[in-house]
Design a protein around this motif. Structure first.
Motif, PDB file in Angstrom:
ATOM      1  N   MET B 312     -24.792  -3.587  57.558  1.00 40.26           N
ATOM      2  CA  MET B 312     -24.424  -3.933  55.832  1.00 40.26           C
ATOM      3  C   MET B 312     -23.177  -2.529  56.051  1.00 40.26           C
ATOM      4  O   MET B 312     -23.832  -1.545  56.030  1.00 40.26           O
ATOM      5  CB  MET B 312     -25.167  -3.919  55.359  1.00 40.26           C
ATOM      6  CG  MET B 312     -26.534  -5.086  55.250  1.00 40.26           C
ATOM      7  SD  MET B 312     -25.021  -6.385  54.467  1.00 40.26           S
ATOM      8  CE  MET B 312     -25.215  -6.975  52.984  1.00 40.26           C
ATOM      9  N   ASP B 315     -22.322  -3.067  50.790  1.00 42.72           N
ATOM     10  CA  ASP B 315     -22.979  -4.227  49.762  1.00 42.72           C
ATOM     11  C   ASP B 315     -22.223  -5.380  51.181  1.00 42.72           C
ATOM     12  O   ASP B 315     -22.276  -6.657  50.825  1.00 42.72           O
ATOM     13  CB  ASP B 315     -22.473  -4.737  48.979  1.00 42.72           C
ATOM     14  CG  ASP B 315     -23.130  -3.764  47.921  1.00 42.72           C
ATOM     15  OD1 ASP B 315     -24.269  -3.075  48.304  1.00 42.72           O
ATOM     16  OD2 ASP B 315     -22.059  -3.268  46.684  1.00 42.72           O
ATOM     17  N   HIS B 316     -21.472  -4.971  52.011  1.00 42.22           N
ATOM     18  CA  HIS B 316     -20.341  -6.358  53.075  1.00 42.22           C
ATOM     19  C   HIS B 316     -21.259  -6.379  54.243  1.00 42.22           C
ATOM     20  O   HIS B 316     -21.007  -5.131  54.432  1.00 42.22           O
ATOM     21  CB  HIS B 316     -18.937  -5.790  53.016  1.00 42.22           C
ATOM     22  CG  HIS B 316     -18.759  -5.706  51.846  1.00 42.22           C
ATOM     23  ND1 HIS B 316     -18.062  -6.682  50.575  1.00 42.22           N
ATOM     24  CD2 HIS B 316     -18.262  -4.647  50.275  1.00 42.22           C
ATOM     25  CE1 HIS B 316     -18.054  -6.444  49.619  1.00 42.22           C
ATOM     26  NE2 HIS B 316     -18.052  -5.494  49.649  1.00 42.22           N
TER      27      HIS B 316
END
Lengths: 314, 364
Positions: B312, B315-316
């Motif tokens: 991660m 948040d991606h």
């Protein structure tokens, strides 16, 4: 019936597992599995009440000469011999067979033609379906009454038109051919919709790519019908033929209402003759034998139709 | 054989409210094998049916070389089309199936026989010619449907609409190589519709990716993989698809959060941008050895020949493909480096540039 075969199927499949387990003998397994037969009981009971017991009373009558509720004599197969020998019965048999043949010859092609002509999508689908299905919703004796009046030469629209507009002499109460035609046309009017609806359902189930492929292959309308639609109608047409054969072979209400079997014996089909013997003359013995033979003929002919139609598909 | 040219061709099923196929201009060049790749409902079949004439497009014109065929019905176009499931005249023998299109066109008998035998030899159907077509296995049935298209002279193109859907996996490879062989022997233009990228990439000279009724990219398989022109192509081709990470251009530097990951070579205006990089090219490096972003490892998929490291970044999610036996631990923080020549920048899903090395500030 279905439940019975399923259960017996389980019994059979369970048994061959036996050699792997030496301590369980075949007899053990058999005793255990046999309890499954109780599952068949509800079917046996209901079939007994709906079919076997009523049939057996007919069988009972067919081998006796019944004079009164207390006086009866066992006559063996006499009534059967008589039923087969009587010229009246034979004529009615031929007449009924001829009627069924004509019904099938007209209704099956006509029904398919109507189904092909019906719209495939859009608003008119529902309109066409309702219009086609309408005759099917009318009770048998009402159909008979409608045609009894419609075909009358004096006050019936149909009969009057044929006589006075087309100028053809037509009177189904006097002329045997006219009576026959009236019954046949009535049956076609009443039951072709059934064939049409079945065929329509069959046609609708053909996936679109079949028609697209036919287009790509440059098939004409007739070739598309002959090589795509017709082969895929085999299933529904088998059902249609069986239903229309059975129904027309057992036709009773409509000719009873329209012609009462006449003029003379012109429209005395097997069922009309049978009810004359059973209800009119109250000869329950001959009537019992007659109905068993009648029943057998329907069974045999249906079997023949079914076998021929399914064989030719393979 | 002919070039098939679509000029402004578009189709709408609801009178112009929505386009199943947005107006497009495109040429299918003769003798090439194309794969038309896209998800379900993207307009692949519509496009195919427009070419074969089963659908008349709402707008635009279609040319076979210089002949305008927009109004020509299907039967007049000499297109062979194979559908998702075998479409056969089931009560006919294989021979009659193959002869059917010619009989409909009233060819002389000896010519029909000659052509049918030619095609059956080409497709390896010689020994089943007399059999009822419905008795064949689905793979063979598809071959027969194909043969019905090939039997005509001057076939303009062979269109295949996901033809291997009903064929069992073991047979798929055989059939696909058979198709390639036929393509090589006959030189017909082939348009092969599929939503399976492996099928498309192994089969075609050129892959055309369709999404939402529009062609988003066309090119050789390697080109689509190495240089996606659209985010959709990045997602759709590759397994797993391309990683996409929101970033920002500040001056000539591309930033993810606070970290600089590279510079901009193409003189792009500053503002938000999305970074696209395939898992195959994401490098996990030792801490701070190169420009990169911190990423927390969330899990590892052991794929046998390689591992997929799930991480991660903020948040991606970001996936990196590494050699088998990677020792990364879930929860650990690693640094991801995006190699300049394999990392692209996207705006509005369309590629607008690529990442350049961070000059002077980067060791690698």
């Amino acid at each position: 019936m279905t439940a019975g075969t399923q259960v017996s199927g389980e019994v059979v499949t369970a048994a061959p597992a036996e050699p792997a387990e030496p301590h369980e003998t075949r007899a053990d397994l058999k005793r255990k599995d046999n309890r499954a037969w109780w599952l068949v009981l509800p079917v046996v009971v209901s079939v007994a009440f709906t079919a076997i017991i009523p049939l057996m009373t007919v069988v009972n009558f067919s081998v006796q000469d019944v004079f009164s509720p207390t006086e009866r004599v066992f006559v063996g197969l006499d009534w059967f011999y008589e039923a087969v020998r009587r010229p009246e019965n034979r004529e009615a048999f031929v007449r009924t067979l001829l009627f069924s043949a004509q019904v099938l010859l007209v209704e099956i092609p006509l029904g398919v033609a109507i189904a092909v002509a019906m719209p495939r999508r859009g608003f008119w689908v529902s309109v066409a379906l309702v219009l086609v299905a309408l005759p099917l919703l009318i009770p048998w004796n009402v159909v008979g009454t409608i045609w009894q009046i419609f075909a009358r030469a004096d006050i019936g629209l149909g009969g009057w038109t044929v006589n006075n507009v087309l100028g053809i002499g037509f009177n189904y109460t006097l002329d045997s051919t006219d009576a026959w035609i009236t019954i046949l046309v009535m049956d076609v009017w009443h039951w072709t919709p059934l064939v049409a609806l079945l065929a329509y359902a069959g046609l609708r189930s053909i996936p679109e790519p079949y028609f697209q492929a036919a287009q790509i292959d440059g098939a004409s309308g007739w070739a598309t019908f002959r090589h795509i639609q017709l082969p895929r109608l085999r299933g529904v047409l088998t059902i249609a033929i069986l239903l229309r054969f059975m129904d027309s072979f057992m036709i009773y209400t409509e000719p009873f209402v329209v012609t009462g079997g006449g003029p003379g014996n012109a429209t005395s089909f097997l069922s009309i003759l049978l009810s004359k013997i059973a209800v009119g003359q109250f000869d329950v013995g001959p009537a019992g034998a007659f109905s068993l033979i009648y029943f057998l003929i329907v069974q045999v002919l249906c079997y023949v139709f079914f076998t021929v139609l399914t064989r030719s598909g393979r | 054989m002919a070039d098939i040219r679509l000029e402004g061709v578009g189709h709408s099923y609801d009178g112009g409210e929505t386009w199943a196929l947005k107006p497009m201009t495109w040429t299918w060049r003769t003798s090439r094998a194309y794969a038309l790749l896209g998800p379900s409902g993207c307009g692949k079949t519509t496009l195919l049916n427009i070419i074969s004439g089963l659908i008349t497009p709402t707008v635009g014109r279609i040319f076979f070389d210089d002949r305008d065929v927009t109004g020509v019905p299907t039967a007049g176009r000499n297109i062979a089309q194979v559908f998702q499931f075998p479409v056969l005249y089931e009560e006919m023998s294989v021979y009659d199936n193959l002869a059917f299109p010619l009989r409909n066109r009233k060819y002389p008998k000896n010519e029909i026989d000659q052509r049918v035998r030619q095609v059956s030899q080409l497709l390896g159907l010689d020994h089943v010619l007399r059999r009822r077509s419905r008795r064949l296995d689905p793979g063979r049935q598809q071959i027969v449907s194909l043969g019905r298209g090939l039997v005509r002279a001057q076939v303009a193109a062979v269109l295949l609409d996901e033809p291997l859907t009903v064929v069992d996996p073991a047979l798929k490879w055989t059939l696909r190589s058979k198709l390639k062989e036929i393509h090589r022997d006959t030189g017909h233009t082939l348009i092969y519709v599929t939503h399976d990228q492996t099928e498309a990439l192994t089969f075609a000279d050129e892959v055309v990716v369709l999404n939402d009724g529009a062609i988003v990219q066309a090119g050789e398989p390697a080109e689509l993989f190495l240089s996606p022109a659209h985010e959709f192509v990045g997602h759709f081709i590759g397994s797993p698809g391309m990683n996409v990470l929101p970033a920002e251009i500040v001056g000539d530097v591309v930033r993810v959060g606070q970290a600089d990951v590279g510079s901009v070579a193409d003189g792009l205006p500053p503002g938000p941008v999305r970074i696209g990089v395939r898992p195959e090219f994401v490098e996990i490096t030792g801490a701070r050895r190169s420009p990169g972003v911190a990423a927390r490892v969330t899990g590892i998929d052991r794929m046998g020949a390689y591992d997929l490291v799930h991480t991660m970044v903020g948040d991606h999610p970001m996936i990196a493909r590494t050699a088998a036996g990677a020792s990364y631990r879930p929860g650990a923080v690693e640094f991801l480096h995006f190699p300049a020549e394999r990392t692209f920048l996207f705006r509005d899903e369309v590629r607008c540039g690529s990442l350049a090395p961070l000059n002077g500030r980067s060791p690698g």
